[in-house]
Design an enzyme around this catalytic site. Structure first.
Site, PDB file in Angstrom:
ATOM      1  N   SER A 294       0.847  -1.196   0.000  1.00  0.00           N
ATOM      2  CA  SER A 294       0.000   0.000   0.000  1.00  0.00           C
ATOM      3  C   SER A 294       0.887   1.252   0.000  1.00  0.00           C
ATOM      4  O   SER A 294       1.723   1.402  -0.886  1.00  0.00           O
ATOM      5  CB  SER A 294      -0.942  -0.040   1.210  1.00  0.00           C
ATOM      6  OG  SER A 294      -1.956   0.935   1.100  1.00  0.00           O
TER       7      SER A 294
ATOM      8  N   ARG B 228     -11.804   7.196   8.990  1.00  0.00           N
ATOM      9  CA  ARG B 228     -11.434   5.785   9.082  1.00  0.00           C
ATOM     10  C   ARG B 228     -12.564   4.877   8.590  1.00  0.00           C
ATOM     11  O   ARG B 228     -12.301   3.856   7.949  1.00  0.00           O
ATOM     12  CB  ARG B 228     -11.088   5.431  10.528  1.00  0.00           C
ATOM     13  CG  ARG B 228     -10.664   3.988  10.732  1.00  0.00           C
ATOM     14  CD  ARG B 228      -9.413   3.657   9.938  1.00  0.00           C
ATOM     15  NE  ARG B 228      -8.827   2.391  10.348  1.00  0.00           N
ATOM     16  CZ  ARG B 228      -7.710   1.902   9.848  1.00  0.00           C
ATOM     17  NH1 ARG B 228      -7.043   2.576   8.923  1.00  0.00           N
ATOM     18  NH2 ARG B 228      -7.230   0.751  10.265  1.00  0.00           N
TER      19      ARG B 228
ATOM     20  N   ASP C 218      -8.978  -6.704  -4.284  1.00  0.00           N
ATOM     21  CA  ASP C 218      -8.632  -5.330  -3.907  1.00  0.00           C
ATOM     22  C   ASP C 218      -9.362  -4.347  -4.808  1.00  0.00           C
ATOM     23  O   ASP C 218      -9.128  -4.306  -6.020  1.00  0.00           O
ATOM     24  CB  ASP C 218      -7.116  -5.137  -4.021  1.00  0.00           C
ATOM     25  CG  ASP C 218      -6.614  -3.866  -3.357  1.00  0.00           C
ATOM     26  OD1 ASP C 218      -7.426  -2.954  -3.123  1.00  0.00           O
ATOM     27  OD2 ASP C 218      -5.401  -3.795  -3.076  1.00  0.00           O
TER      28      ASP C 218
ATOM     29  N   HIS D  87      -8.269  -5.078  -0.065  1.00  0.00           N
ATOM     30  CA  HIS D  87      -6.944  -4.463   0.050  1.00  0.00           C
ATOM     31  C   HIS D  87      -6.186  -4.972   1.271  1.00  0.00           C
ATOM     32  O   HIS D  87      -4.974  -5.189   1.218  1.00  0.00           O
ATOM     33  CB  HIS D  87      -7.114  -2.945   0.110  1.00  0.00           C
ATOM     34  CG  HIS D  87      -5.818  -2.202   0.177  1.00  0.00           C
ATOM     35  ND1 HIS D  87      -4.880  -2.246  -0.819  1.00  0.00           N
ATOM     36  CD2 HIS D  87      -5.300  -1.388   1.144  1.00  0.00           C
ATOM     37  CE1 HIS D  87      -3.831  -1.495  -0.495  1.00  0.00           C
ATOM     38  NE2 HIS D  87      -4.060  -0.974   0.700  1.00  0.00           N
ATOM     39  N   ASP D  88      -6.891  -5.185   2.384  1.00  0.00           N
ATOM     40  CA  ASP D  88      -6.234  -5.657   3.604  1.00  0.00           C
ATOM     41  C   ASP D  88      -5.673  -7.061   3.472  1.00  0.00           C
ATOM     42  O   ASP D  88      -5.005  -7.547   4.389  1.00  0.00           O
ATOM     43  CB  ASP D  88      -7.217  -5.613   4.778  1.00  0.00           C
ATOM     44  CG  ASP D  88      -7.258  -4.255   5.460  1.00  0.00           C
ATOM     45  OD1 ASP D  88      -6.464  -3.373   5.077  1.00  0.00           O
ATOM     46  OD2 ASP D  88      -8.090  -4.069   6.370  1.00  0.00           O
TER      47      ASP D  88
END
Length: 392
Positions: free
Chosen positions: A167, A239, A333, A363-364
């Site tokens: 990332s 967040r 992702d 993505h994580d």
């Protein structure tokens, strides 16, 4: 907890044999002097926080640089504890016999310039002794790499056997290989991009707006407002937006669907759906460990990321990379798509075919799929880099 409380105050570097490292990690500090910024001006008296594992060889040729993502820090492996608000974000990858074997490698993980876990950032004291706050300068990825380069120089590391990051960390890893091709022997970039896209900048925009719109933001100068008076609500909203892009649609639907949060009624009863509770949880966690100004600075840095800027475009910049390279994408992702990773892989001369890690976690996945990440890492480290070949 105030936002200011999450940052580490500027302190002198610890005395002792930093060159020997510490197999358990442990935060260290280095004063690297002034950094000239890409957009002009100078950031004075910069401090870098970092952790190390293993032992640097007498010739300094066994060093690995690990670069963290947006809200990560130097604590790659280990438990939460004093100075470490969370456990390591890649637990299991570093140590004797691990993929990054500390019997072979000296592993260095710095906290990024502009962050809030020991490296100079908006919550750090400016030359006048007050926190920078709104006065902190605009940074680019190249500025962050310049700071990491100065740290490497101070540690006696002429070149890296490997630079790895995912990332935002992948942006810096790639920039390292373009800026300093002679200092990067191997490169491993996960779930990243060669240049921020319009879609990524668009997702970031409401996050920045949420923080700046918080009544407690005070233009970025909130450090003297007292405990609990920082822009926590705005950072929490940011967040929530970001975390939605970090996971996949399929995972959120399968894991939560339309289920209500246990004991709550979202249908007119003022309660939440389970997925809303999940986002609330991650928002609360972040506001207790991260500085809102750092979130702004680092997000803007990511928006500005473009390895092709001033270099004739992305293709020309990628052509500069001489490192033996592995690029990995996460199949689900939706923030940094496999197509963007494919562009990087296609543009680097000595790059293995793109590796796509099949994962439902979005993505994580680069943080969750540790075993798969480690397998690719082992393959890359098993291939001799150019410097090793030349030494034979």
């Amino acid at each position: 907890m105030s936002t200011q409380e999450v940052s580490v105050p500027a302190v002198p570097p610890a005395s002792g044999a930093w060159r020997a490292g510490d197999p358990r990690g442990g935060r260290r500090f280095a004063q690297i002097g002034d950094i000239s910024l890409e957009r002009g001006g100078v950031l004075e008296n910069v401090q870098m926080s970092y952790e190390t594992w293993g032992t640097l060889s007498p010739t300094g040729d066994n060093a690995v640089l690990v670069l963290h993502a947006l809200t990560g820090d130097s604590h790659v492996v280990g438990e939460a504890g004093p100075g470490h608000p969370t456990a390591g974000w890649w637990n299991g990858l570093i140590g004797p016999g691990r993929e990054l074997d500390t019997d072979r490698w000296f592993v260095v993980a710095p906290n990024v310039l502009g962050g809030c876990q020991g490296s100079t950032g908006p919550s750090s004291p400016a030359p006048d002794g007050r926190p920078y706050g709104s006065r902190f300068p605009y940074l680019t990825v190249r500025d962050q790499v310049a700071a990491e380069r100065a740290l490497a120089d101070q540690l006696g590391i002429r070149s890296w056997g490997l630079v790895v990051g995912g990332s935002m960390g992948g942006m810096r890893a790639l920039e390292w290989a373009v800026m300093e091709p002679d200092r990067v022997e191997r490169l491993y970039v996960l779930a990243s991009t060669a240049a921020a896209t319009g879609d990524q900048i668009a997702w970031c925009s409401p996050q920045l707006m949420a923080i700046r719109s918080d009544a407690n933001f005070r233009g970025g100068d909130y450090y003297d407002a007292g405990p609990g008076r920082g822009p926590h609500a705005g950072l929490g909203v940011a967040r929530r937006i970001a975390h939605t892009t970090y996971r996949s649609e399929a995972e959120l639907n399968l894991r939560f669907g339309r289920l209500p949060q246990q004991g709550e009624n979202p249908l007119g009863g003022g309660g939440r759906f389970a997925v809303e509770s999940y986002l609330d949880h991650h928002a609360t966690k972040l506001t207790h460990r991260f500085d809102a100004n750092s979130y702004l600075v680092l997000s803007q840095t990511m928006n500005a990321h473009d390895v092709g800027r001033g270099r004739g475009g992305v293709a020309a910049a990628l052509g500069r990379v001489t490192a033996r390279t592995a690029i990995a994408a996460i199949s689900s992702d939706r923030l940094y798509t496999p197509e963007q990773s494919a562009e990087i892989a296609a543009g680097i001369p000595d790059c293995a075919p793109l590796r796509v890690i099949d994962s439902p976690y979005g993505h994580d996945g680069f943080l969750v799929e540790i075993e798969r990440v480690g397998e690719i890492l082992t393959e890359l480290l098993g291939e001799p880099a150019q410097a090793e070949l030349a030494a034979r």
